[in-house]
Design an enzyme around this catalytic site. Structure first.
Site, PDB file in Angstrom:
ATOM      1  N   ASP A  21       0.838  -1.196   0.000  1.00 36.25           N
ATOM      2  CA  ASP A  21       0.000   0.000   0.000  1.00 36.25           C
ATOM      3  C   ASP A  21       0.874   1.249   0.000  1.00 36.25           C
ATOM      4  OD1 ASP A  21      -2.327   1.488   0.054  1.00 36.25           O
ATOM      5  OD2 ASP A  21      -2.523   1.415   2.231  1.00 36.25           O
ATOM      6  N   HIS A  38       3.105   3.210  -9.116  1.00 37.22           N
ATOM      7  CA  HIS A  38       2.948   1.786  -9.400  1.00 37.22           C
ATOM      8  C   HIS A  38       4.222   1.205 -10.016  1.00 37.22           C
ATOM      9  CE1 HIS A  38      -1.153   2.042  -8.188  1.00 37.22           C
ATOM     10  NE2 HIS A  38      -1.583   2.683  -9.257  1.00 37.22           N
ATOM     11  N   SER A  67     -10.111  -7.480  -5.847  1.00 41.12           N
ATOM     12  CA  SER A  67     -11.367  -7.497  -6.606  1.00 41.12           C
ATOM     13  C   SER A  67     -12.021  -6.127  -6.592  1.00 41.12           C
ATOM     14  CB  SER A  67     -12.307  -8.566  -6.039  1.00 41.12           C
ATOM     15  OG  SER A  67     -12.485  -8.394  -4.639  1.00 41.12           O
ATOM     16  N   GLU A  68     -11.795  -5.359  -5.527  1.00 38.24           N
ATOM     17  CA  GLU A  68     -12.346  -4.008  -5.444  1.00 38.24           C
ATOM     18  C   GLU A  68     -11.604  -3.020  -6.338  1.00 38.24           C
ATOM     19  OE1 GLU A  68     -11.569  -5.849  -2.785  1.00 38.24           O
ATOM     20  OE2 GLU A  68     -13.556  -6.287  -1.944  1.00 38.24           O
ATOM     21  N   LEU A 132      11.738 -20.538  -3.175  1.00 34.78           N
ATOM     22  CA  LEU A 132      10.710 -19.634  -2.654  1.00 34.78           C
ATOM     23  C   LEU A 132       9.485 -19.750  -3.537  1.00 34.78           C
ATOM     24  CD1 LEU A 132       9.703 -17.080  -0.990  1.00 34.78           C
ATOM     25  CD2 LEU A 132      10.776 -15.695  -2.787  1.00 34.78           C
TER      26      LEU A 132
END
Length: 245
Positions: A21, A38, A67-68, A132
């Protein structure tokens, strides 16, 4: 990363999940478009994957697109999908070379066919890697995931292949996107926000939550180490008590 009281390295959590975030705020604070944030966030993903491998973490899950997020402005969603294409094309060879297995969880029905194809190719290429496992939560929402799992159970009951009395936590877990992935031990959220935003709600039942002020594009190996150090300061009880509160 070592215990403050002795020289032994701290054992990393088996599974760390990250809510990435702060891209937009990072860009805004610099007078840049959100897209710039981004793009810098992709650099932070690269650093974090490398750090997780160095620290011996077995599973790293990143919340890349919820999804939001489909409700964001069309131009921003388009830019994010282009970044995803870029990542899937440019980073997979390095992930594979470094022993990283890629898994993508979420609703692929809303993704374009070319992106689904890139995901399938990346998963197939890296499927045998063991250093990983990088789990990318994409077009993902936990309530949706749980609803789909419940629907699958209901369909099995209707088909007569499952007795309602046999429905259990394990059976529901087996129908989640994360069926073969261990629950996270530690969930980290960047940017100072203190919520989990519909992320791994079922799987996070006993995860330790660590909230850091660092904006995602600035997240570093040291931030990850600090979160793990905080994790080791916690007393994990898994619902049990020790007689003191």
């Amino acid at each position: 990363m070592r215990d403050a009281e002795d020289s032994r390295p701290l054992r990393p959590p088996a599974h760390v999940a990250v809510i990435m975030d702060g891209n937009g705020r990072w860009a805004k604070s610099r007078g840049l478009p959100r897209t710039a944030g981004h793009k810098k966030g992709v650099d932070a993903v690269r650093r974090t994957v490398e750090a997780a491998g160095d620290l011996g973490i077995g599973y790293l899950t990143i919340f890349s697109f919820s999804s939001e997020n489909w409700r964001r402005p069309e131009e921003e969603v388009s830019d994010l999908m282009q970044l995803l294409r870029f990542y899937l094309r440019s980073e997979i060879a390095d992930l594979h070379r470094n022993g990283v297995r890629l898994r993508v969880i979420g609703d692929r029905a809303r993704l374009s066919k070319d992106i689904v194809g890139l995901i399938d190719n990346a998963e197939n290429l890296t499927r045998d890697n063991r250093k990983l496992t990088l789990v990318v939560a994409l077009s993902y929402g936990s309530r949706q995931e749980i609803t789909l799992a419940a629907r699958r159970l209901a369909e099995e009951v209707r088909a007569g292949t499952l007795d309602p009395a046999d429905i259990s936590e394990d059976r529901l877990s087996e129908r989640l996107f994360t069926a073969d992935i261990p629950d996270p031990d530690l969930i980290v959220r960047t940017s100072g926000e203190k919520r989990i935003s519909n992320f791994l709600l079922w799987q996070a039942a006993y995860a330790e939550l660590v909230f850091v002020d660092t904006l995602w594009p600035d997240f570093s190996k040291r931030d990850l180490e600090a979160a793990i150090e905080e994790f080791h300061r916690r007393e994990r009880r898994f619902g049990a008590t020790t007689g003191t509160r």
